[in-house]
Design an enzyme around this catalytic site. Structure first.
Site, mmCIF file in Angstrom:
data_model
loop_
_atom_site.group_PDB
_atom_site.id
_atom_site.type_symbol
_atom_site.label_atom_id
_atom_site.label_comp_id
_atom_site.label_asym_id
_atom_site.label_seq_id
_atom_site.Cartn_x
_atom_site.Cartn_y
_atom_site.Cartn_z
ATOM 1 N N CYS A 133 28.858 -15.046 -78.003
ATOM 2 C CA CYS A 133 30.260 -14.736 -77.694
ATOM 3 C C CYS A 133 30.535 -13.244 -77.946
ATOM 4 O O CYS A 133 29.641 -12.403 -77.819
ATOM 5 C CB CYS A 133 31.216 -15.634 -78.472
ATOM 6 S SG CYS A 133 32.885 -15.658 -77.744
ATOM 7 N N ASP A 202 35.914 -17.750 -86.268
ATOM 8 C CA ASP A 202 37.353 -17.937 -86.031
ATOM 9 C C ASP A 202 38.029 -18.472 -87.285
ATOM 10 O O ASP A 202 39.190 -18.172 -87.540
ATOM 11 C CB ASP A 202 37.572 -18.856 -84.835
ATOM 12 C CG ASP A 202 37.086 -18.181 -83.557
ATOM 13 O OD1 ASP A 202 35.861 -18.206 -83.310
ATOM 14 O OD2 ASP A 202 37.917 -17.587 -82.853
HETATM 15 P P1 RI2 Z 1 36.480 -11.271 -83.961
HETATM 16 C C1 RI2 Z 1 36.234 -15.514 -80.670
HETATM 17 O O1 RI2 Z 1 36.979 -16.614 -80.182
HETATM 18 C C2 RI2 Z 1 34.763 -15.820 -80.853
HETATM 19 O O2 RI2 Z 1 34.518 -17.155 -81.262
HETATM 20 C C3 RI2 Z 1 34.408 -14.811 -81.914
HETATM 21 O O3 RI2 Z 1 33.202 -15.086 -82.584
HETATM 22 C C4 RI2 Z 1 35.621 -14.930 -82.835
HETATM 23 O O4 RI2 Z 1 36.739 -15.069 -81.935
HETATM 24 C C5 RI2 Z 1 35.850 -13.804 -83.796
HETATM 25 O O5 RI2 Z 1 36.149 -12.598 -83.120
HETATM 26 P P2 RI2 Z 1 37.753 -16.531 -78.755
HETATM 27 O O6 RI2 Z 1 39.134 -15.979 -79.030
HETATM 28 O O7 RI2 Z 1 37.695 -11.540 -84.779
HETATM 29 O O8 RI2 Z 1 36.947 -15.678 -77.816
HETATM 30 O O9 RI2 Z 1 35.291 -10.981 -84.807
HETATM 31 O O10 RI2 Z 1 37.817 -17.979 -78.269
HETATM 32 O O11 RI2 Z 1 36.715 -10.222 -82.890
#
Ligand code: RI2
Length: 320
Positions: A133, A202
């Site tokens: 991701c 998350d």
């Molecule tokens: P940072 C994202 O969720 C991903 O799962 C990623 O690992 C997590 O948020 C943390 O992101 P999504 O919003 O806070 O893409 O490290 O569903 O940027």
């Protein structure tokens, strides 16, 4: 929104919509946008008495809270900003909210910097990381490793269904990191060439479980079997206080059309599509949780949570 809820500011409405549709995404970025939206609500409020102002702020926080359920950074951000709200007049309340939001956003940036510096120490010159991701916390570790003069390579998983690995690949290329992009199913094959699995989070539960983009748990199990360490970059904003009292983290189920278009379904026939956005990686598959307060074995993260949240009990400020 209930019948009695006041109108929310158009910025709050727009930000809520963008979070729900993932125009704004990533746990830290969502938290930052939510704090900024609360500040906009406070700045432009034409409430004339303090209670009306407080009600507006609670309505705005509720609207933002209902967008996505899994990343705890969102309620943690709302709690921080509404927790700063104090004063006897509308002007005092307004100032306390805007100052609280600004302070929160500054701390968020600072935490990510500090976390990156700590996480970078785990990476050696010439290491290859495998990512899943797109995580700004995880990329902060790579950025600081580069600043320390280390050469880092990356194997980037595409990350279906929304291909958020492409965002990671773009950011890494901007940092001049050599990137090999692979489909999710190829991950196990490339673990032989990987020194660290590096992911974000998350939410982190009190038992050290890591809630992150769906596919993280399978990757972690495979990495453990291959002897590749799994490092989770997660500032303390990702620690989920409710899990200290036995609550579980809700896993967001997203629209089936992210997985299967209408045309594709017409060809296949009627099928049930499940699209969970996140999964839970048990602590035994995680080597280290890297926060701005240091790195922790997952089983000991609860001590940091007790220190940060104490005996925090009761309802949320936006539920009053
Ligand atoms: P940072 C994202 O969720 C991903 O799962 C990623 O690992 C997590 O948020 C943390 O992101 P999504 O919003 O806070 O893409 O490290 O569903 O940027």
């Amino acid at each position: 929104m209930s019948q009695t809820d006041p109108e929310v500011h158009p910025t709050v409405e727009d930000v809520a919509e963008d979070i729900a549709t993932m125009e704004i995404r990533g746990a830290a970025t969502i938290a930052d946008a939510a704090a900024e939206a609360l500040a906009a609500q406070a700045e432009d409020s034409d409430a004339t008495d303090p209670e009306a102002f407080r009600a507006e702020m609670r309505a705005a926080a509720r609207r933002l809270r209902e967008t996505r359920p899994t990343a705890v950074s969102l309620p943690n951000s709302l709690r921080y900003v509404l927790g700063a709200m104090e004063g006897d007049s509308v002007e005092e309340l307004r100032e306390s909210v805007t100052a609280g939001a600004e302070e929160f956003r500054t701390e968020l940036d600072q935490a990510q910097e500090n976390l990156g510096r700590i996480g970078a120490n785990r990476l050696r010159d010439g290491d290859t990381v495998m990512t899943h991701c797109h995580s700004t916390d995880a990329l902060s570790c790579v950025e600081h490793a580069l600043e320390q003069g280390k050469e880092i390579h990356a194997i980037v998983k595409e990350t279906r269904p929304r291909k958020q690995g492409h965002i990671t690949a773009r950011w890494l290329r901007e940092m001049d990191v050599p990137v090999t992009l692979i489909v999710d199913n190829a991950a196990r094959r490339y673990l032989d060439q990987t020194d660290h699995v590096l992911v974000g989070a998350d939410s982190i539960a009190a038992d050290g479980s890591v809630i992150n983009k769906v596919g993280t748990s399978g990757l972690a199990v495979n990495a453990r079997e291959r002897g590749v360490p799994i490092m989770v970059a997660a500032q303390t904003l990702k620690l989920h206080p409710d899990t200290m009292t036995g609550h579980t983290v809700e896993i967001e189920m997203r629209d089936e059309r992210e997985v299967l278009t209408l045309d594709e379904e017409d060809e296949i026939g009627d099928v049930t599509v499940e699209n969970p956005a996140f999964d839970v990686t048990p602590p035994r598959y995680v080597d280290a949780i890297v926060t701005e307060r240091g790195q922790f074995p997952p089983e000991s993260i609860v001590t940091l949570m007790r220190e940060l949240f104490g005996d925090q009990q009761g309802g949320e400020p936006w539920e009053k």
